[in-house]
Design a protein around this motif. Structure first.
Motif, PDB file in Angstrom:
ATOM      1  N   THR A 194      18.376   1.073  16.168  1.00  0.00           N
ATOM      2  CA  THR A 194      18.326   0.223  14.984  1.00  0.00           C
ATOM      3  C   THR A 194      17.726   1.019  13.834  1.00  0.00           C
ATOM      4  O   THR A 194      18.337   1.926  13.302  1.00  0.00           O
ATOM      5  N   MET A 195      16.516   0.675  13.469  1.00  0.00           N
ATOM      6  CA  MET A 195      15.772   1.351  12.410  1.00  0.00           C
ATOM      7  C   MET A 195      14.301   1.212  12.745  1.00  0.00           C
ATOM      8  O   MET A 195      13.915   0.384  13.572  1.00  0.00           O
ATOM      9  N   ALA A 196      13.472   2.016  12.101  1.00  0.00           N
ATOM     10  CA  ALA A 196      12.028   1.928  12.305  1.00  0.00           C
ATOM     11  C   ALA A 196      11.391   1.099  11.198  1.00  0.00           C
ATOM     12  O   ALA A 196      11.984   0.874  10.134  1.00  0.00           O
ATOM     13  N   HIS A 197      10.164   0.664  11.447  1.00  0.00           N
ATOM     14  CA  HIS A 197       9.437  -0.048  10.397  1.00  0.00           C
ATOM     15  C   HIS A 197       9.245   0.839   9.174  1.00  0.00           C
ATOM     16  O   HIS A 197       9.238   0.359   8.036  1.00  0.00           O
ATOM     17  N   SER A 198       9.126   2.144   9.403  1.00  0.00           N
ATOM     18  CA  SER A 198       8.937   3.061   8.279  1.00  0.00           C
ATOM     19  C   SER A 198      10.132   3.037   7.328  1.00  0.00           C
ATOM     20  O   SER A 198       9.976   3.238   6.117  1.00  0.00           O
ATOM     21  N   TYR A 199      11.315   2.785   7.887  1.00  0.00           N
ATOM     22  CA  TYR A 199      12.515   2.721   7.045  1.00  0.00           C
ATOM     23  C   TYR A 199      12.389   1.556   6.063  1.00  0.00           C
ATOM     24  O   TYR A 199      12.650   1.699   4.858  1.00  0.00           O
ATOM     25  N   VAL A 200      11.990   0.410   6.576  1.00  0.00           N
ATOM     26  CA  VAL A 200      11.822  -0.762   5.709  1.00  0.00           C
ATOM     27  C   VAL A 200      10.706  -0.515   4.699  1.00  0.00           C
ATOM     28  O   VAL A 200      10.837  -0.816   3.504  1.00  0.00           O
ATOM     29  N   GLU A 201       9.599   0.054   5.165  1.00  0.00           N
ATOM     30  CA  GLU A 201       8.467   0.327   4.269  1.00  0.00           C
ATOM     31  C   GLU A 201       8.864   1.297   3.153  1.00  0.00           C
ATOM     32  O   GLU A 201       8.396   1.166   2.008  1.00  0.00           O
ATOM     33  N   ALA A 202       9.699   2.276   3.480  1.00  0.00           N
ATOM     34  CA  ALA A 202      10.077   3.279   2.487  1.00  0.00           C
ATOM     35  C   ALA A 202      10.796   2.657   1.301  1.00  0.00           C
ATOM     36  O   ALA A 202      10.651   3.116   0.159  1.00  0.00           O
TER      37      ALA A 202
END
Length: 444
Positions: A194-202
């Motif tokens: 999927t994606m990491a939380h860091s992706y959303v945070e970025a």
């Protein structure tokens, strides 16, 4: 570094001594699990392919002898008898993917004594680790009760090779995919992620992150929705999916909090948004116990992603296995150590319906309605057939799993079937014990 060096020092010192003493007659060693880990109703045989690879390729050359001499702080000439050592023997083994029980030989090695002794550590390393992880992963498949399970363990396994093994072993017992790209490529598995939380945070904003992800990946996509507030994240994901026209095969992923309650909330939000086909994936510290709890609660979760706890078999990270001499130079051998008594002689396991197994001597005829479990996989130091495929191992596991009694398949407090011992094996064990005890008394 040569794989010939991947051994314990005492294997080297014993092999050297055997060679110096001329003790090169055929020896049979049996590799078996003494007792099961807690909460295991069955075990899954794994690691045979890498064990056989090692035996096939084993050659002790001048560089290896020099390394032995260096670490032992002895002259090269004293270690020179080891030069040229390779495996020329026979291996009989339980095929990859088969279910086995404690006390049953997973494999038996028959070779000149120095060779059979030298390979002990490597064989135990491969078979024990992989069988432990496969057995843990198999219970996740049972707990999921038909829902897909995927492997997310690479980042926490004890080394990159262990991560690849975890991905392969998950596939062997029925996992639907792995996040490990190298393993997916090597074993033709489905790559998932999927994606990491860091992706959303970025991106600083969930909607912006999800929209950017759809532009890079036209679908199906899975959005990680718990970076900030899970319910809000699901609502944002639903809006982006609806507006982008991406529905088929898409999902939201829950990775923290009360996964059961949050799944109910997520399902309601998605349904109200007209997205009944969008699935819910759960991850975050799951293994068979967590999956079982969620399934039993009726949580509307469509797919489970398991990582650390399964990739390292956290509750049972090792098997209490042994590799013991059971015959040498035509004579049965056994050990009488307290709590670690071994049964003498080369063996066979005969499997009856419902995993009604009998451990017998190798030359015994099969009891009516049973079939032998161990097969000859190496002779004269060479494989007797090409390595088995992952599909074959998966089919073998599925067939054995279907034979397991329901009590053995339970996640909580399973009942482990017990293998019987043949009358001839019991008689030989008693006879060899008496002979050893008489010899000990006579030596006093």
């Amino acid at each position: 570094m040569s794989d010939a060096l991947v051994t314990d020092l005492y294997e080297v010192t014993m092999a050297l001594s055997y060679l110096r003493e001329g003790m090169t007659a055929p020896a049979t060693f049996s590799l078996f699990v003494r007792k099961p880990p807690p909460e295991r109703g069955f075990l899954v045989a794994a690691g045979l392919a890498s064990a056989l690879d090692h035996l096939t390729e084993l050659r002790v050359d001048e560089t290896d002898v020099a390394a032995f001499a260096e670490v032992m702080e002895r002259p090269y000439t004293e270690l020179e008898p080891l030069l040229g050592l390779r495996f020329t023997g026979e291996v009989r083994a339980v095929p990859e993917g088969r279910v086995f029980l404690p006390g049953e030989p997973l494999l038996e090695v028959t070779a000149p004594l120095p060779q059979a002794q030298f390979v002990e550590s490597y064989l135990l390393n491969q078979v024990c680790h992989q069988s432990a992880v496969a057995s843990k992963a198999a219970r996740c498949v049972l707990a999921a009760d038909g829902r897909p399970v995927v492997d997310f363990s690479l980042r926490r396994t004890q080394g990159v090779p262990a991560g690849a093994q975890a991905a392969r072993l998950g596939a062997l017992v029925g996992f639907a995919g792995t996040s490990n790209v190298a393993a997916a490529h090597a074993y033709a598995l489905r790559a998932v992620g999927t994606m990491a939380h860091s992706y959303v945070e970025a991106f600083g904003d969930e909607a912006a992150a999800f929209l950017a992800f759809t532009r890079a990946h036209p679908g199906p996509v899975t959005f990680l929705v718990d970076t900030y507030d899970t319910a809000r994240g699901v609502a944002v994901a639903a809006r982006v999916l609806r507006e982008s026209g991406l529905h088929e095969g898409c999902a939201v992923r829950l990775d923290s909090g009360d996964l059961g309650a949050l799944a109910v909330t997520a399902r309601r939000i998605l349904d109200e948004a007209g997205l009944p086909g969008v699935r819910i994936t759960a991850s975050g510290g799951l293994d068979e116990y967590g999956i079982d709890r969620l399934v039993r609660s009726g949580a509307p979760i469509d797919l489970f992603a398991v990582g650390t706890l399964v990739g390292v078999s956290a509750d049972a990270p090792y098997l209490d296995a042994a590799y013991k001499l059971v015959a040498y130079d035509g004579q049965p051998m056994m050990k009488l150590s307290t709590g670690k008594v071994t049964a003498p002689g080369a063996k066979q396991v005969f499997r009856g319906p419902g995993l009604a197994d009998t451990i017998a001597l190798r030359d015994e005829p099969a009891p009516a309605g049973t079939a032998p479990l161990l097969r000859t996989v190496m002779a004269g130091g060479e494989r007797t057939s090409p390595p088995g495929t992952l599909a074959e191992a998966r089919a073998a596991f599925a067939a054995d799993l279907a034979l397991l009694p329901p009590s053995a398949r339970r996640i909580r407090s399973p009942q482990l079937p017990t293998a019987a011992v043949s009358e001839r094996l019991a008689e030989l064990t008693a006879d060899v014990r008496r002979r050893i005890e008489r010899r000990i008394r006579g030596a006093r």
